[in-house]
Design an enzyme around this catalytic site. Structure first.
Site, PDB file in Angstrom:
ATOM      1  N   HIS A   1      -2.640  -7.291   2.250  1.00  0.00           N
ATOM      2  CA  HIS A   1      -2.634  -7.928   3.576  1.00  0.00           C
ATOM      3  C   HIS A   1      -3.644  -7.322   4.533  1.00  0.00           C
ATOM      4  O   HIS A   1      -3.817  -7.812   5.647  1.00  0.00           O
ATOM      5  CB  HIS A   1      -1.226  -7.892   4.185  1.00  0.00           C
ATOM      6  CG  HIS A   1      -0.814  -6.573   4.752  1.00  0.00           C
ATOM      7  ND1 HIS A   1      -0.785  -6.329   6.108  1.00  0.00           N
ATOM      8  CD2 HIS A   1      -0.405  -5.437   4.157  1.00  0.00           C
ATOM      9  CE1 HIS A   1      -0.376  -5.084   6.319  1.00  0.00           C
ATOM     10  NE2 HIS A   1      -0.128  -4.532   5.153  1.00  0.00           N
TER      11      HIS A   1
ATOM     12  N   GLY B   1       0.804  -1.207   0.000  1.00  0.00           N
ATOM     13  CA  GLY B   1       0.000   0.000   0.000  1.00  0.00           C
ATOM     14  C   GLY B   1       0.837   1.256   0.000  1.00  0.00           C
ATOM     15  O   GLY B   1       0.504   2.251  -0.660  1.00  0.00           O
TER      16      GLY B   1
ATOM     17  N   CYS C   1       2.316   1.442  11.735  1.00  0.00           N
ATOM     18  CA  CYS C   1       3.601   1.944  11.259  1.00  0.00           C
ATOM     19  C   CYS C   1       4.270   2.895  12.242  1.00  0.00           C
ATOM     20  O   CYS C   1       5.431   3.226  12.102  1.00  0.00           O
ATOM     21  CB  CYS C   1       3.415   2.642   9.917  1.00  0.00           C
ATOM     22  SG  CYS C   1       2.776   1.552   8.629  1.00  0.00           S
TER      23      CYS C   1
ATOM     24  N   SER D   1      -4.039  -2.427  -0.401  1.00  0.00           N
ATOM     25  CA  SER D   1      -2.986  -3.284   0.145  1.00  0.00           C
ATOM     26  C   SER D   1      -3.572  -4.649   0.467  1.00  0.00           C
ATOM     27  O   SER D   1      -4.544  -4.750   1.223  1.00  0.00           O
ATOM     28  CB  SER D   1      -2.393  -2.656   1.415  1.00  0.00           C
ATOM     29  OG  SER D   1      -1.397  -3.477   1.967  1.00  0.00           O
TER      30      SER D   1
ATOM     31  N   THR E   1      10.445  -7.936 -11.908  1.00  0.00           N
ATOM     32  CA  THR E   1       9.805  -9.201 -12.230  1.00  0.00           C
ATOM     33  C   THR E   1       8.527  -9.377 -11.420  1.00  0.00           C
ATOM     34  O   THR E   1       8.515  -9.202 -10.197  1.00  0.00           O
ATOM     35  CB  THR E   1      10.755 -10.374 -11.941  1.00  0.00           C
ATOM     36  OG1 THR E   1      11.940 -10.207 -12.719  1.00  0.00           O
ATOM     37  CG2 THR E   1      10.104 -11.706 -12.274  1.00  0.00           C
TER      38      THR E   1
ATOM     39  N   ASN F   1      -7.240   5.045   9.187  1.00  0.00           N
ATOM     40  CA  ASN F   1      -6.697   3.804   9.732  1.00  0.00           C
ATOM     41  C   ASN F   1      -6.703   3.765  11.249  1.00  0.00           C
ATOM     42  O   ASN F   1      -6.652   2.694  11.850  1.00  0.00           O
ATOM     43  CB  ASN F   1      -5.269   3.590   9.226  1.00  0.00           C
ATOM     44  CG  ASN F   1      -4.384   4.799   9.470  1.00  0.00           C
ATOM     45  OD1 ASN F   1      -4.628   5.867   8.912  1.00  0.00           O
ATOM     46  ND2 ASN F   1      -3.357   4.640  10.288  1.00  0.00           N
TER      47      ASN F   1
ATOM     48  N   GLN G   1      -7.498   0.938   4.056  1.00  0.00           N
ATOM     49  CA  GLN G   1      -8.355   0.412   5.118  1.00  0.00           C
ATOM     50  C   GLN G   1      -9.745   0.039   4.619  1.00  0.00           C
ATOM     51  O   GLN G   1     -10.450  -0.735   5.264  1.00  0.00           O
ATOM     52  CB  GLN G   1      -8.467   1.431   6.248  1.00  0.00           C
ATOM     53  CG  GLN G   1      -7.200   1.589   7.068  1.00  0.00           C
ATOM     54  CD  GLN G   1      -6.805   0.326   7.817  1.00  0.00           C
ATOM     55  OE1 GLN G   1      -7.660  -0.453   8.243  1.00  0.00           O
ATOM     56  NE2 GLN G   1      -5.522   0.110   7.973  1.00  0.00           N
TER      57      GLN G   1
END
Length: 395
Positions: A215, A85, A338, A213, A251, A165, A193
């Protein structure tokens, strides 16, 4: 930590972990893992290779791109798969800003954005860009009209989050997007979120760029999505190959892309069944926790994510509450994952006008589809004692 605290609470560690920090991350859905496994073992080709194994990988990525695009109501060519994200936010904001320098150097965002947005704007200010940081009200809501008033002939991007968030407030994105569209200013939305919690239709929301994002909705870590409306030019931030239509060199992570598409599909398809159950658990959590003396619910009381229950307690440190909850087998947060290592008060609560004696005592509990009524009741039973102990010890 005082010895008597450790001795009295250590037996509680035997309890099964109660995980209430789904805004930080989620467990990989077993169905997502199953979809990824063939691309980690047998179908491991490089999508840039011209032989059959490589062509198979490219076809797999194309299918995943089509799936995500259908869910967002956009074209497959408008979807780029990225590393997370934060990278999606960075690519959207830096990419649009640097691509638009001939037009202007003005950015607009809010004072409660995730640091992936705020720090990116700070970074761009080193290169001559100027940022307007819009205020919010006591519920963390942004006034759409304030966005319109802030736009100038030098504005090259507006970036506003879909849902906060920390406190879960859902912003009036469609209204803001309509204003930006009328003023012909690109509009980016950090929807990290919201990805697994709200339906997302980029056309209805009037957005030009949108970040997700994986996850956050039971997908793999290290994967993100960036929607870029056709006709909007961004400068790539990674140099190398021409992957992702020249927007992101490197890649392709085929397994991660497959898992991201599958997780997003499952999250969006299960909204109608999962959301009401989680909202009911959240409402019970809020009801029980607000019985604690000198406690407040933070964020909008109604216009908030269904899984978010965020509070602050007067006269305590949120980190001390987290340590005691951890000893009881409860995983929670003081806000953004974070910045959880910081002892500074939440910038979100400060922007909402909370004084330091309240903003230091923040607690965020975010529920997931595996949480139970029993877990909610256990948190409600244990948290008052934790807050009282922390206050008594002066922590």
């Amino acid at each position: 930590m005082p010895e008597h605290v450790l001795q009295s609470e250590a037996p509680e560690r035997a309890q099964r972990l109660i995980y209430m920090d789904h805004a930080a991350t989620t467990a990989l859905d077993p169905r997502v893992l199953e979809s990824m496994m063939p691309h980690l073992t047998e179908q491991y080709g490089n999508a840039s290779s011209i032989y059959a194994l490589g062509r198979q990988a490219m076809q797999t990525i194309s299918h995943a791109r089509e799936e995500v695009a259908a869910l967002l109501n956009c074209q497959p060519a408008e979807i780029a798969f990225v590393g997370c994200g934060s990278e999606s936010d960075n690519l959207a904001i830096k990419g649009m800003a640097f691509a638009s320098q001939k037009k202007g150097n003005h950015l607009i965002t809010s004072s409660i954005e995730h640091h992936a947005v705020l720090h990116t704007c700070n970074y761009l200010e080193r290169f001559g860009f100027e940022t307007t940081y819009l205020p919010v009200d006591e519920n963390a809501l942004i006034d759409p009209d304030a966005v319109g008033r802030a736009i100038t002939d030098k504005t090259v991007l507006v970036s506003i989050m879909f849902a906060n968030n920390e406190v879960g407030t859902i912003e009036p994105i469609a209204e803001i997007g309509k204003i930006c569209r009328a003023r012909k200013v690109p509009f980016h939305v950090d929807a990290v979120q919201a990805g697994g919690a709200l339906p997302i239709d980029v056309a209805a929301l009037n957005v030009d760029l949108l970040s997700l994002s994986a996850h956050k909705f039971y997908g793999p870590k290290g994967m993100g999505i960036l929607y870029v409306k056709q006709g909007k030019r961004i400068l790539p931030q990674l140099q190398g190959g021409s992957q992702e239509r020249g927007r992101r060199a490197g890649t392709e992570n085929v397994a991660g892309i497959v898992g991201t598409a599958e997780a997003f599909r499952l999250a969006q398809e299960e909204l109608e069944t999962v959301t009401p159950r989680i909202r009911k658990l959240r409402d019970r959590l809020i009801e029980g926790i607000l019985t604690i003396p000198r406690s407040r619910l933070t964020g909008h009381p109604v216009q908030r994510l269904a899984n978010n229950a965020s509070f602050c307690f007067e006269g305590v440190e949120g980190e001390s509450i987290l340590i005691h909850l951890d000893m009881l087998g409860i995983a929670a947060s003081t806000g953004s994952a974070c910045t959880s290592g910081s002892i500074d008060p939440s910038h979100v609560l400060e922007a909402m006008g909370y004084p330091s004696e309240w903003s230091h005592g923040s607690l965020r509990l975010t529920l997931g589809k595996e949480n139970t009524e029993e877990e909610v009741e256990r948190v409600i039973a244990l948290l008052p004692g934790v807050v009282e102990k922390v206050r008594t010890l002066g922590l």
